[in-house]
Write an enzyme that holds these catalytic residues in place. Structure first.
Site, PDB file in Angstrom:
ATOM      1  N   GLY A  90       0.802  -1.220   0.000  1.00 15.38           N
ATOM      2  CA  GLY A  90       0.000   0.000   0.000  1.00 15.38           C
ATOM      3  C   GLY A  90       0.833   1.267   0.000  1.00 15.38           C
ATOM      4  O   GLY A  90       0.365   2.335  -0.395  1.00 15.38           O
ATOM      5  N   LYS A 110       9.742   2.564   1.381  1.00 19.34           N
ATOM      6  CA  LYS A 110       8.464   2.576   2.113  1.00 19.34           C
ATOM      7  C   LYS A 110       8.050   4.030   2.378  1.00 19.34           C
ATOM      8  O   LYS A 110       8.883   4.830   2.817  1.00 19.34           O
ATOM      9  CB  LYS A 110       8.664   1.851   3.436  1.00 19.34           C
ATOM     10  CG  LYS A 110       7.402   1.420   4.131  1.00 19.34           C
ATOM     11  CD  LYS A 110       7.748   0.317   5.124  1.00 19.34           C
ATOM     12  CE  LYS A 110       6.603  -0.003   6.041  1.00 19.34           C
ATOM     13  NZ  LYS A 110       6.967  -1.073   6.976  1.00 19.34           N
ATOM     14  N   ASP A 249       0.878 -11.410   6.132  1.00 15.29           N
ATOM     15  CA  ASP A 249       1.440 -10.507   5.107  1.00 15.29           C
ATOM     16  C   ASP A 249       2.740  -9.866   5.578  1.00 15.29           C
ATOM     17  O   ASP A 249       3.395  -9.161   4.806  1.00 15.29           O
ATOM     18  CB  ASP A 249       0.423  -9.429   4.716  1.00 15.29           C
ATOM     19  CG  ASP A 249      -0.086  -8.645   5.907  1.00 15.29           C
ATOM     20  OD1 ASP A 249      -0.796  -9.242   6.736  1.00 15.29           O
ATOM     21  OD2 ASP A 249       0.237  -7.456   6.031  1.00 15.29           O
ATOM     22  N   ASP A 259       9.049  -5.698   8.085  1.00 13.12           N
ATOM     23  CA  ASP A 259       7.969  -4.779   8.472  1.00 13.12           C
ATOM     24  C   ASP A 259       7.930  -4.525   9.981  1.00 13.12           C
ATOM     25  O   ASP A 259       7.176  -5.155  10.729  1.00 13.12           O
ATOM     26  CB  ASP A 259       6.602  -5.291   7.993  1.00 13.12           C
ATOM     27  CG  ASP A 259       6.434  -5.093   6.488  1.00 13.12           C
ATOM     28  OD1 ASP A 259       7.413  -4.655   5.841  1.00 13.12           O
ATOM     29  OD2 ASP A 259       5.338  -5.365   5.975  1.00 13.12           O
TER      30      ASP A 259
HETATM   31  P1  AMP Z   1       1.077  -3.213   7.832  1.00 10.72           P
HETATM   32  O1  AMP Z   1       0.228  -3.520   8.982  1.00 10.72           O
HETATM   33  O2  AMP Z   1       1.898  -1.969   7.985  1.00 10.72           O
HETATM   34  O3  AMP Z   1       1.927  -4.374   7.418  1.00 10.72           O
HETATM   35  O4  AMP Z   1       0.120  -2.888   6.614  1.00 10.72           O
HETATM   36  C1  AMP Z   1      -0.936  -3.699   6.184  1.00 10.72           C
HETATM   37  C2  AMP Z   1      -1.374  -3.262   4.809  1.00 10.72           C
HETATM   38  O5  AMP Z   1      -1.759  -1.893   4.792  1.00 10.72           O
HETATM   39  C3  AMP Z   1      -0.287  -3.375   3.751  1.00 10.72           C
HETATM   40  O6  AMP Z   1      -0.916  -3.667   2.536  1.00 10.72           O
HETATM   41  C4  AMP Z   1       0.303  -2.011   3.754  1.00 10.72           C
HETATM   42  O7  AMP Z   1       1.016  -1.739   2.573  1.00 10.72           O
HETATM   43  C5  AMP Z   1      -0.924  -1.147   3.917  1.00 10.72           C
HETATM   44  N1  AMP Z   1      -0.661   0.156   4.512  1.00 10.72           N
HETATM   45  C6  AMP Z   1      -0.218   0.413   5.758  1.00 10.72           C
HETATM   46  N2  AMP Z   1      -0.108   1.731   5.969  1.00 10.72           N
HETATM   47  C7  AMP Z   1      -0.493   2.342   4.829  1.00 10.72           C
HETATM   48  C8  AMP Z   1      -0.598   3.699   4.404  1.00 10.72           C
HETATM   49  N3  AMP Z   1      -0.293   4.719   5.203  1.00 10.72           N
HETATM   50  N4  AMP Z   1      -1.033   3.924   3.153  1.00 10.72           N
HETATM   51  C9  AMP Z   1      -1.355   2.910   2.336  1.00 10.72           C
HETATM   52  N5  AMP Z   1      -1.285   1.629   2.668  1.00 10.72           N
HETATM   53  C10 AMP Z   1      -0.864   1.335   3.892  1.00 10.72           C
HETATM   54 MG    MG Z   2       3.297  -5.051   6.251  1.00  7.06          MG
END
Ligand code: AMP
Ligand code: MG
Length: 477
Positions: A90, A110, A249, A259
């Site tokens: 994302g 990132k 993920d 992550d």
């Molecule tokens: P995470 O918990 O950080 O591993 O994120 C879970 C999902 O949400 C992944 O697909 C990330 O890429 C997406 N994601 C987290 N934060 C953001 C953000 N600020 N903008 C867009 N996508 C995000």
């Molecule tokens: Mg992640």
């Protein structure tokens, strides 16, 4: 730009084609400035011939390598036990790949703006969380825990709204791969069996070419992913690391820590410690991590059910617990400075952990102090609650064949003196948010030399102050 192309190659993930990723246009931050450069690592990768400004511009997206496709990956995953069909990068992009000692490393940025997979997110990352990720990747690496590694962090005055307005930042990192358990889950649950298999074949040919032509290649692949995961989590436990968000993920298929969000290194030993405020049920507590590792491996194994027979899947999964227990036992044996295997060793370790839990002893400092017990004429006193255990420990050491110096070295090389404690990070973050970055250098110094005695850095080896208990970390990043 030519010199960049010589070092950074097109990421081979694009060979997989449609459905595996989407092409991405970066959204640069305005007036970016470098917060920190990991010079030593950049040098190792041959990137120090490129100016820091040019590298930052590449990662920020104001310059591009000609004909280089930048992509974000498509994946799904189980988040806190629930299957979420569409996640993907994302806010992350793959810039390319680079060779280090004949191994390829992904280069990933990132915080680079919205992607096809951003859902409701803004595609950005804030300085606070970027700094946490930047430092922890290096901390884990130098503790001997496989991890993504950090190249550079830069920031900008561009506002990003979380609970309040914060400065935006990006980090550039490397990892052996950014393929996660969730990439396989995506195709399995979407009923795209061909794509699932194509991904397996890609991973085999890229990372395990010797196995790629064999008839049992898929068993091999699953087995090796599960084995590296078990070993990784044993290492987390041994250094007292809590990941905080062990969703599928966030699980690398090559057994690297990936992550970094609301993670934490344990201060006082508390097995039920939960480092992520958003984890209200304690699913990802320290003591649950090994079980969640297995749960995640089961979720991955399930996606192999069309290409690996069920009994074999079960057998492969059952190897996790053995592999985990053996790895952890070896790690604790090293921490205790013991080479021989005696039947009573398991109890000796467990007894120590029980005292540490009941007495709420500091995890890293307690282990570090143990080498003093076996030193002759030792002047440094151990915590009195450990006296009785120390008698058994000293007796056990008498049954070792190795000399005392090598036992002390074994202990000191496996019990870090310096740990990236939350409060140290918090101080560095507060200063960075005010525009002063020298504390990052200090932290880099201690995390790159965690096992050394460094008199000038003695204060970084202290126990966390009481206020550290109030640092709340959530998924907000
Ligand atoms: P995470 O918990 O950080 O591993 O994120 C879970 C999902 O949400 C992944 O697909 C990330 O890429 C997406 N994601 C987290 N934060 C953001 C953000 N600020 N903008 C867009 N996508 C995000
Ligand atoms: Mg992640």
């Amino acid at each position: 730009m030519q010199n960049l192309r010589k070092i950074i190659k097109q990421n081979s993930f694009i060979d997989l084609g449609k459905g595996f990723y989407s092409n991405q246009v970066q959204e640069p931050l305005n007036e970016p400035y470098i917060v920190h450069l990991n010079n030593q690592f950049l040098n190792d990768l041959g990137l120090s011939s490129i100016s820091p400004k040019q590298l930052m511009d590449l990662f920020n997206g104001t310059i591009q390598i000609p004909n280089n496709q930048i992509i974000s990956m498509n994946y799904a995953g189980h988040q806190f036990g629930q299957y979420v069909r569409q996640l993907g990068d994302g806010r992350g992009i793959l810039i390319g790949e680079i060779n280090k000692n004949n191994k390829k490393l992904d280069i990933h940025v990132k915080g680079s703006g919205k992607t096809k997979y951003s859902r409701f997110g803004d595609g950005r990352a804030v300085l606070r969380s970027s700094l946490r990720e930047y430092l922890c990747g290096e901390a884990m690496h130098f503790l001997g825990v496989p991890s993504s590694r950090s190249l550079m962090i830069f920031s900008s005055k561009d506002p990003v709204y979380r609970e309040k307005s914060e400065d935006a930042a990006m980090i550039a990192r490397t990892a052996l791969t950014h393929i996660r358990f969730g990439n396989f889950e995506k195709f399995f649950y979407d009923n795209e069996q061909k794509k699932h298999q194509k991904l397996c074949d890609y991973v085999l040919s890229e990372y395990f070419p010797k196995e790629a032509g064999k008839s049992d290649k898929y068993e091999y692949l699953l087995n090796t992913i599960i084995s590296s995961t078990a070993k990784l989590i044993a290492r987390w436990q041994a250094v007292g690391f809590c990941h905080g968000v062990m969703n599928t993920d966030n699980m690398s298929i090559l057994g690297e820590t990936l992550d970094y969000g609301p993670y934490g290194f344990m201060d006082k030993f508390n097995p039920s410690h939960v480092c992520n405020l958003s984890d209200t049920s304690g699913r990802y507590s320290y003591e649950n991590q090994p079980y969640i590792g297995l749960w995640n491996c089961s979720a991955l194994a399930h996606t192999f059910s069309k290409i690996v027979d069920k009994p074999l899947l079960k057998k492969i999964l059952s190897s996790y617990e053995i592999e985990y227990a053996e790895s952890l036992f070896d790690l604790y044996k090293n921490k205790l400075g013991l080479k021989n295997n005696l039947e009573t060793d398991q109890d000796l370790i467990q007894e120590l952990l029980n005292i540490m839990k009941i007495e709420r002893l500091d995890y890293s400092r307690t282990f570090r102090s143990l080498s003093n017990v076996i030193k002759e004429n030792n002047s440094i006193r151990l915590n009195p609650v450990l006296n009785e255990w120390a008698v058994k420990f000293t007796k056990r050491h008498k049954e070792e064949q190795t000399d005392i110096t090598s036992r002390i070295n074994l202990m000191n090389n496996n019990n870090p003196k310096y740990i990236l404690r939350n409060y140290l990070l918090q101080i560095a973050i507060d200063k960075a948010e005010e525009g002063s970055f020298e504390e990052i250098d200090n932290l880099m110094h201690i995390i790159k030399n965690p096992y050394d005695e460094m008199p000038d850095y003695e204060k970084y080896a202290k126990e966390s102050p009481d206020w550290a208990a109030d640092i709340g970390l959530s998924c907000s990043s």
